[in-house]
Design an enzyme around this catalytic site. Structure first.
Site, mmCIF file in Angstrom:
data_model
loop_
_atom_site.group_PDB
_atom_site.id
_atom_site.type_symbol
_atom_site.label_atom_id
_atom_site.label_comp_id
_atom_site.label_asym_id
_atom_site.label_seq_id
_atom_site.Cartn_x
_atom_site.Cartn_y
_atom_site.Cartn_z
ATOM 1 C CG LEU A 161 67.762 5.120 43.230
ATOM 2 C CD1 LEU A 161 67.084 4.762 44.530
ATOM 3 C CD2 LEU A 161 67.667 6.607 43.024
ATOM 4 C CB THR A 162 74.675 5.280 41.964
ATOM 5 O OG1 THR A 162 76.034 5.214 42.370
ATOM 6 C CG2 THR A 162 74.465 6.543 41.145
ATOM 7 N N GLY A 181 70.705 -1.132 41.853
ATOM 8 C CA GLY A 181 71.625 -2.207 41.463
ATOM 9 C C GLY A 181 71.404 -3.440 42.334
ATOM 10 C CG ASP A 185 80.033 -4.207 45.314
ATOM 11 O OD1 ASP A 185 79.412 -3.826 46.331
ATOM 12 O OD2 ASP A 185 80.495 -3.417 44.485
ATOM 13 N NE ARG A 188 84.482 -8.530 44.969
ATOM 14 C CZ ARG A 188 83.466 -9.107 45.611
ATOM 15 N NH1 ARG A 188 83.493 -9.216 46.921
ATOM 16 N NH2 ARG A 188 82.428 -9.574 44.934
ATOM 17 C CB CYS A 193 75.241 1.217 39.725
ATOM 18 S SG CYS A 193 74.988 -0.502 40.197
ATOM 19 C CG LEU A 207 68.549 6.819 48.674
ATOM 20 C CD1 LEU A 207 68.777 5.500 49.410
ATOM 21 C CD2 LEU A 207 67.053 7.118 48.591
ATOM 22 C CB VAL A 220 77.505 1.777 49.589
ATOM 23 C CG1 VAL A 220 76.943 0.861 48.521
ATOM 24 C CG2 VAL A 220 78.463 2.785 48.995
ATOM 25 C CG LEU A 221 72.010 2.730 52.452
ATOM 26 C CD1 LEU A 221 70.656 3.413 52.449
ATOM 27 C CD2 LEU A 221 72.493 2.519 53.879
HETATM 28 C C1 LIG Z 1 75.267 -2.641 47.646
HETATM 29 S S1 LIG Z 1 74.845 -1.379 46.598
HETATM 30 C C2 LIG Z 1 75.860 -1.733 45.203
HETATM 31 C C3 LIG Z 1 77.127 -0.980 45.161
HETATM 32 C C4 LIG Z 1 77.784 -1.032 43.813
HETATM 33 N N1 LIG Z 1 79.200 -1.075 43.940
HETATM 34 C C5 LIG Z 1 77.405 0.147 42.924
HETATM 35 O O1 LIG Z 1 78.173 0.457 42.041
HETATM 36 O O2 LIG Z 1 76.299 0.735 43.112
HETATM 37 C C6 LIG Z 1 73.266 -1.779 45.981
HETATM 38 C C7 LIG Z 1 72.511 -0.693 45.257
HETATM 39 O O3 LIG Z 1 71.775 0.098 46.178
HETATM 40 C C8 LIG Z 1 71.650 1.422 45.707
HETATM 41 N N2 LIG Z 1 72.245 2.320 46.717
HETATM 42 C C9 LIG Z 1 73.002 1.967 47.792
HETATM 43 N N3 LIG Z 1 73.309 3.043 48.524
HETATM 44 C C10 LIG Z 1 72.739 4.121 47.919
HETATM 45 C C11 LIG Z 1 72.681 5.527 48.192
HETATM 46 N N4 LIG Z 1 73.287 6.047 49.262
HETATM 47 N N5 LIG Z 1 71.988 6.310 47.346
HETATM 48 C C12 LIG Z 1 71.363 5.801 46.277
HETATM 49 N N6 LIG Z 1 71.367 4.490 45.970
HETATM 50 C C13 LIG Z 1 72.038 3.651 46.763
HETATM 51 C C14 LIG Z 1 72.364 1.484 44.384
HETATM 52 O O4 LIG Z 1 71.440 1.349 43.354
HETATM 53 C C15 LIG Z 1 73.303 0.290 44.462
HETATM 54 O O5 LIG Z 1 73.613 -0.193 43.186
#
Ligand SMILES: C[S@@+](CC[C@H](N)C(=O)[O-])C[C@H]1O[C@@H](n2cnc3c(N)ncnc32)[C@H](O)[C@@H]1O
Length: 266
Positions: A161-162, A181, A185, A188, A193, A207, A220-221
């Site tokens: 998921l990203t 992930g 961060d 940054r 991921c 998502l 980005v959650l």
């Molecule tokens: C704080 S985020 C990390 C951001 C990080 N820079 C990255 O490259 O993913 C934590 C994790 O939550 C998931 N995530 C956050 N927002 C998402 C979204 N809108 N859709 C899918 N996964 C999400 C991802 O797996 C992400 O790695």
């Protein structure tokens, strides 16, 4: 007529003061009573317990959640220890505690594993949250091994998921492994991921937030919010309900206000 009984005068051993002798007598009496008192205390405690039990019997009981298995796995990939500040390690560890609690309390649970668990993150758990050693593996497992070590051989059965992809995660399927992930961060390390998943050949999906609700700020959650969504997806009929239940109200509210004022929600 009978003579009144007279108290026998105590014989204080030679060289012992009267007060020392009294003290010694008190100690002897206390020793003799100790077992009796212990039994009395035990009985009192038992009686209090019994009466509490009787009182509580009238109250409605809290239903214990009987959990069902969602049938899919969730992996929190914590291979990013070196990329976080100390306070972000603290935040990540707190989020893992939240995810563990979520996976215990909601009606559905997932098979939840934390991979690459080591370095500062493990140190934090070992020192501040040592009771994690007693956590039940059906709610959360930890391994120092890498993400790849827990993935199915066929990577098409996994999704990383990203937020950095256009592919949408429509449904969650039994037998699949969903990777989140485990990093804080503050923006940054963009695409971190996504790039890792591409290198490993793991499909990526995001998502469908925008498709269902308006939120303000970045899409980005936090790791724990995404894990909670995966845990709770089966509880609801639609993603919309999942997002509305999990995404912090301030994010949703602010978006509604901004939209009213005609501003961008991005
Ligand atoms: C704080 S985020 C990390 C951001 C990080 N820079 C990255 O490259 O993913 C934590 C994790 O939550 C998931 N995530 C956050 N927002 C998402 C979204 N809108 N859709 C899918 N996964 C999400 C991802 O797996 C992400 O790695």
């Amino acid at each position: 007529m009978e003579k009144p009984e007279h108290r026998v005068k105590p014989v204080i051993p030679e060289g012992m003061s009267k007060s020392a002798w009294k003290k010694e007598q008190r100690r002897l009496r206390w020793d003799a009573n100790r077992d009796k008192m212990r039994i009395q205390r035990k009985e009192k405690r038992k009686a209090v317990k019994e009466s509490r039990k009787l009182k509580n019997a009238d109250k409605p009981k809290k239903d214990k959640v009987v959990q069902q298995d969602s049938g899919y796995s969730v992996v929190v990939d914590c291979a990013f220890d070196d990329m976080m500040l100390d306070k972000e390690i603290v935040s990540t560890s707190n989020q893992l505690v939240t995810s563990y609690a979520d996976n215990k309390k909601y009606p559905y649970r997932v098979d939840l594993t934390v991979t690459s668990f080591g370095k500062r993150l493990k140190e934090r758990f070992d020192t501040v949250l040592p009771h994690y050693a007693n956590w039940k593996p059906e709610h959360m497992k930890f391994t120092p091994e890498s993400l790849e070590s827990v993935l199915p051989e066929d990577y098409s059965k996994a999704v990383y998921l990203t937020a950095d992809t256009d592919e949408i995660l429509e449904t969650l399927e039994p037998g699949m492994t969903y990777i989140v992930g485990g990093i804080v961060d503050k923006g940054r390390h963009k695409l971190l991921c996504k790039k890792k998943a591409d290198e490993l050949g793991i499909p990526t999906k995001r998502l469908p937030i925008d498709e269902y609700i308006k939120i303000s700020g970045r899409r980005v959650l936090a790791t724990s919010h995404v894990v909670e969504m995966l845990i709770r997806r089966n509880e609801f009929d639609s993603w919309k309900e999942v997002f509305e239940s999990v995404i912090p109200l301030r994010k949703v509210k602010k978006a509604a206000e901004e939209t009213e004022e005609g501003e961008e929600t991005e």
